[in-house]
Design a protein around this motif. Sequence first.
Motif, mmCIF file in Angstrom:
data_model
loop_
_atom_site.group_PDB
_atom_site.id
_atom_site.type_symbol
_atom_site.label_atom_id
_atom_site.label_comp_id
_atom_site.label_asym_id
_atom_site.label_seq_id
_atom_site.Cartn_x
_atom_site.Cartn_y
_atom_site.Cartn_z
ATOM 1 N N LYS A 184 -19.087 16.080 -31.493
ATOM 2 C CA LYS A 184 -19.414 17.498 -31.337
ATOM 3 C C LYS A 184 -18.981 18.013 -29.969
ATOM 4 O O LYS A 184 -18.480 19.140 -29.850
ATOM 5 C CB LYS A 184 -20.911 17.723 -31.530
ATOM 6 N N THR A 185 -19.170 17.194 -28.955
ATOM 7 C CA THR A 185 -18.792 17.589 -27.598
ATOM 8 C C THR A 185 -17.283 17.740 -27.481
ATOM 9 O O THR A 185 -16.789 18.702 -26.871
ATOM 10 C CB THR A 185 -19.320 16.565 -26.577
ATOM 11 N N ILE A 186 -16.543 16.808 -28.066
ATOM 12 C CA ILE A 186 -15.075 16.914 -28.048
ATOM 13 C C ILE A 186 -14.636 18.171 -28.790
ATOM 14 O O ILE A 186 -13.788 18.931 -28.311
ATOM 15 C CB ILE A 186 -14.417 15.651 -28.637
ATOM 16 N N LEU A 187 -15.218 18.409 -29.957
ATOM 17 C CA LEU A 187 -14.852 19.599 -30.741
ATOM 18 C C LEU A 187 -15.105 20.892 -29.974
ATOM 19 O O LEU A 187 -14.317 21.837 -30.064
ATOM 20 C CB LEU A 187 -15.616 19.621 -32.066
ATOM 21 N N ILE A 217 -12.131 21.378 -27.250
ATOM 22 C CA ILE A 217 -10.709 21.552 -27.586
ATOM 23 C C ILE A 217 -10.483 22.909 -28.231
ATOM 24 O O ILE A 217 -11.427 23.611 -28.589
ATOM 25 C CB ILE A 217 -10.196 20.407 -28.489
ATOM 26 N N ARG A 218 -9.233 23.245 -28.396
ATOM 27 C CA ARG A 218 -8.863 24.525 -28.996
ATOM 28 C C ARG A 218 -8.651 24.357 -30.500
ATOM 29 O O ARG A 218 -8.556 23.238 -30.994
ATOM 30 C CB ARG A 218 -7.575 25.035 -28.337
ATOM 31 N N ASP A 219 -8.551 25.469 -31.200
ATOM 32 C CA ASP A 219 -8.359 25.421 -32.655
ATOM 33 C C ASP A 219 -7.075 24.688 -33.043
ATOM 34 O O ASP A 219 -7.024 24.031 -34.081
ATOM 35 C CB ASP A 219 -8.329 26.833 -33.251
ATOM 36 N N GLU A 220 -6.050 24.792 -32.232
ATOM 37 C CA GLU A 220 -4.774 24.150 -32.574
ATOM 38 C C GLU A 220 -4.740 22.654 -32.262
ATOM 39 O O GLU A 220 -3.799 21.961 -32.633
ATOM 40 C CB GLU A 220 -3.602 24.860 -31.883
ATOM 41 N N ASP A 221 -5.768 22.137 -31.594
ATOM 42 C CA ASP A 221 -5.853 20.704 -31.310
ATOM 43 C C ASP A 221 -6.606 20.008 -32.437
ATOM 44 O O ASP A 221 -7.365 20.639 -33.176
ATOM 45 C CB ASP A 221 -6.562 20.470 -29.972
ATOM 46 N N THR A 222 -6.410 18.703 -32.571
ATOM 47 C CA THR A 222 -7.005 17.952 -33.674
ATOM 48 C C THR A 222 -7.694 16.704 -33.152
ATOM 49 O O THR A 222 -7.137 15.970 -32.334
ATOM 50 C CB THR A 222 -5.911 17.531 -34.688
ATOM 51 N N ILE A 223 -8.903 16.452 -33.650
ATOM 52 C CA ILE A 223 -9.649 15.254 -33.280
ATOM 53 C C ILE A 223 -9.653 14.291 -34.458
ATOM 54 O O ILE A 223 -9.670 14.701 -35.619
ATOM 55 C CB ILE A 223 -11.101 15.596 -32.862
ATOM 56 N N PHE A 256 -12.119 7.818 -30.134
ATOM 57 C CA PHE A 256 -11.607 9.032 -30.748
ATOM 58 C C PHE A 256 -10.210 9.275 -30.198
ATOM 59 O O PHE A 256 -9.867 8.819 -29.107
ATOM 60 C CB PHE A 256 -12.478 10.240 -30.380
ATOM 61 N N MET A 257 -9.433 10.032 -30.938
ATOM 62 C CA MET A 257 -8.122 10.459 -30.469
ATOM 63 C C MET A 257 -8.030 11.961 -30.659
ATOM 64 O O MET A 257 -8.550 12.502 -31.637
ATOM 65 C CB MET A 257 -7.021 9.746 -31.234
ATOM 66 N N VAL A 258 -7.392 12.614 -29.697
ATOM 67 C CA VAL A 258 -7.218 14.060 -29.768
ATOM 68 C C VAL A 258 -5.729 14.353 -29.656
ATOM 69 O O VAL A 258 -5.083 13.954 -28.684
ATOM 70 C CB VAL A 258 -7.993 14.780 -28.647
ATOM 71 N N LEU A 259 -5.203 15.014 -30.664
ATOM 72 C CA LEU A 259 -3.818 15.465 -30.635
ATOM 73 C C LEU A 259 -3.825 16.858 -30.015
ATOM 74 O O LEU A 259 -4.418 17.794 -30.561
ATOM 75 C CB LEU A 259 -3.224 15.509 -32.038
ATOM 76 N N ILE A 260 -3.197 16.961 -28.843
ATOM 77 C CA ILE A 260 -3.217 18.193 -28.069
ATOM 78 C C ILE A 260 -1.852 18.869 -28.167
ATOM 79 O O ILE A 260 -0.837 18.260 -27.852
ATOM 80 C CB ILE A 260 -3.551 17.896 -26.592
ATOM 81 N N HIS A 261 -1.855 20.109 -28.605
ATOM 82 C CA HIS A 261 -0.638 20.922 -28.613
ATOM 83 C C HIS A 261 -0.531 21.519 -27.213
ATOM 84 O O HIS A 261 -1.430 22.241 -26.784
ATOM 85 C CB HIS A 261 -0.739 22.045 -29.646
ATOM 86 N N ALA A 262 0.535 21.201 -26.505
ATOM 87 C CA ALA A 262 0.632 21.636 -25.116
ATOM 88 C C ALA A 262 2.049 22.037 -24.761
ATOM 89 O O ALA A 262 3.015 21.459 -25.260
ATOM 90 C CB ALA A 262 0.175 20.515 -24.199
ATOM 91 N N ASP A 301 -1.363 21.789 -19.064
ATOM 92 C CA ASP A 301 -2.191 22.133 -20.232
ATOM 93 C C ASP A 301 -2.982 20.905 -20.705
ATOM 94 O O ASP A 301 -4.172 20.991 -20.996
ATOM 95 C CB ASP A 301 -1.339 22.632 -21.401
ATOM 96 N N VAL A 302 -2.297 19.777 -20.777
ATOM 97 C CA VAL A 302 -2.940 18.539 -21.220
ATOM 98 C C VAL A 302 -4.047 18.151 -20.245
ATOM 99 O O VAL A 302 -5.164 17.836 -20.652
ATOM 100 C CB VAL A 302 -1.909 17.395 -21.353
ATOM 101 N N LYS A 303 -3.747 18.173 -18.961
ATOM 102 C CA LYS A 303 -4.747 17.811 -17.945
ATOM 103 C C LYS A 303 -5.973 18.713 -18.030
ATOM 104 O O LYS A 303 -7.112 18.240 -17.919
ATOM 105 C CB LYS A 303 -4.139 17.901 -16.547
ATOM 106 N N THR A 304 -5.757 19.997 -18.233
ATOM 107 C CA THR A 304 -6.876 20.937 -18.329
ATOM 108 C C THR A 304 -7.793 20.585 -19.494
ATOM 109 O O THR A 304 -9.018 20.536 -19.344
ATOM 110 C CB THR A 304 -6.345 22.378 -18.493
ATOM 111 N N ILE A 305 -7.213 20.313 -20.638
ATOM 112 C CA ILE A 305 -8.015 19.999 -21.825
ATOM 113 C C ILE A 305 -8.717 18.657 -21.668
ATOM 114 O O ILE A 305 -9.911 18.525 -21.954
ATOM 115 C CB ILE A 305 -7.149 20.050 -23.090
ATOM 116 N N VAL A 306 -8.000 17.651 -21.203
ATOM 117 C CA VAL A 306 -8.611 16.326 -21.021
ATOM 118 C C VAL A 306 -9.737 16.387 -19.991
ATOM 119 O O VAL A 306 -10.806 15.801 -20.192
ATOM 120 C CB VAL A 306 -7.538 15.283 -20.642
ATOM 121 N N ASN A 307 -9.529 17.099 -18.904
ATOM 122 C CA ASN A 307 -10.581 17.224 -17.893
ATOM 123 C C ASN A 307 -11.795 17.971 -18.436
ATOM 124 O O ASN A 307 -12.937 17.631 -18.107
ATOM 125 C CB ASN A 307 -10.040 17.913 -16.633
ATOM 126 N N ARG A 308 -11.567 18.967 -19.296
ATOM 127 C CA ARG A 308 -12.678 19.688 -19.924
ATOM 128 C C ARG A 308 -13.472 18.759 -20.837
ATOM 129 O O ARG A 308 -14.707 18.747 -20.815
ATOM 130 C CB ARG A 308 -12.157 20.888 -20.709
#
Length: 85
Positions: free
Chosen positions: A33-36, A39-45, A53-59, A64-71
Amino acid sequence: HFALAYIDIDNLGELNKQYGKQFGDAALALTAKTILRSIRDEDTIGRGNDTDFMVLIHANSLEDVKTIVNRIKANIEKEAIQLPK
């Protein structure tokens, strides 16, 4: 462009042994739930194996990747799981 973030829950096996599988399942659900929320709608967990867990980040950039991973990391660190007594 895409990036794949790998997120492992440390010591989940030990927590399952000490506090029971229900506690481990609750920890997994809270993490998901925390990961969801992070992340943004275009990313996938997705789930990897038992503890990750793995997160596919559209960047468009590494920033952009660092921002999402740090969040994700910051939000997971904020969550507290109450250990059974």
